[in-house]
Design a protein around this motif. Structure first.
Motif: not given
Length: 212
Positions: A139-154
């Motif tokens: 989760x942490x690498x995803x959050x750093x790169x894409x944030x925690x909201x929006x379809x791309x991050x999800x």
């Protein structure tokens, strides 16, 4: 949306049509099962593996849970439902393939990404938070790169969950042994609810592409 009484009505139709039409198949299945593929999928009501893959009864061995997760191999006291199912499928049914199938708009992955259930009491989201906490490392690498909201991050979180579960599967000694001997293949997949496209993981590139 149907309630149980509606499901019973559906059972009546099944008994009059599907069960009768495949009576020989059901008689065969009464003697045992020999599926070649295990599918680990999400409990989400919108992603039924049997419907997505258009298979008959007895063709796939299915385990469903929140976010299609496979925990890492461990032998600590407790109730290891997914581990028991993996063991049964691989060691006793001797399936030839295990597919981990994530999906679009996954509530479990959303909870892992946003961490909006962390700290909740059990019975008010705490069980879900504990379960999807297995995704914290990815989760942490995803959050750093894409944030925690929006379809791309999800979507990134959903795909990362599939990859993590494949890694956890390989932590089971009997799974790793059978994969190394060529008796078992592990697959990653993602079904998008919005467009109905199944994407399959190419483990050499790490990319998910549309199934042929």
């Amino acid at each position: 949306m149907k309630r149980f009484s509606g499901l019973v009505d559906g059972y009546g139709r099944f008994r009059q049509t599907g069960w009768v039409e495949q009576r020989a198949r059901w008689s065969e299945l009464a003697e045992g099962q020999s599926p070649q593929v295990m599918v680990i999928a999400c409990s989400d009501s919108r992603v039924d593996p049997a419907q997505i893959f258009d298979v008959d009864p007895g063709e796939i061995f299915v385990v469903r849970n929140v976010a299609a997760m496979v925990p890492p191999y461990e032998t600590t006291p407790g109730h290891h439902g997914v581990s028991a199912a993996v063991e049964f499928a691989v060691q006793f049914l001797k399936v030839r393939e295990v597919v981990v199938m994530g999906h679009g708009m996954c509530g479990g992955c959303h909870a892992a990404l946003t961490q909006n259930l962390h700290g909740n009491e059990h019975g008010a989201g705490g069980f879900v938070a504990d379960w999807v906490g297995m995704l914290d490392d990815v989760r942490d690498p995803v959050a750093r790169e894409y944030g925690t909201s929006g379809r791309v991050a999800e979507l990134a979180m959903e795909l990362a969950a599939v990859t993590l579960s494949l890694g956890n599967l390989r932590s089971f000694p009997f799974v790793a042994e059978r994969e190394q001997s060529g008796e078992l293949a592990l697959r990653g997949a993602h079904f998008a609810i919005s467009d109905g496209v199944l994407r399959v993981l190419d483990e050499e590139t790490g990319e998910f592409g549309p199934a042929a």
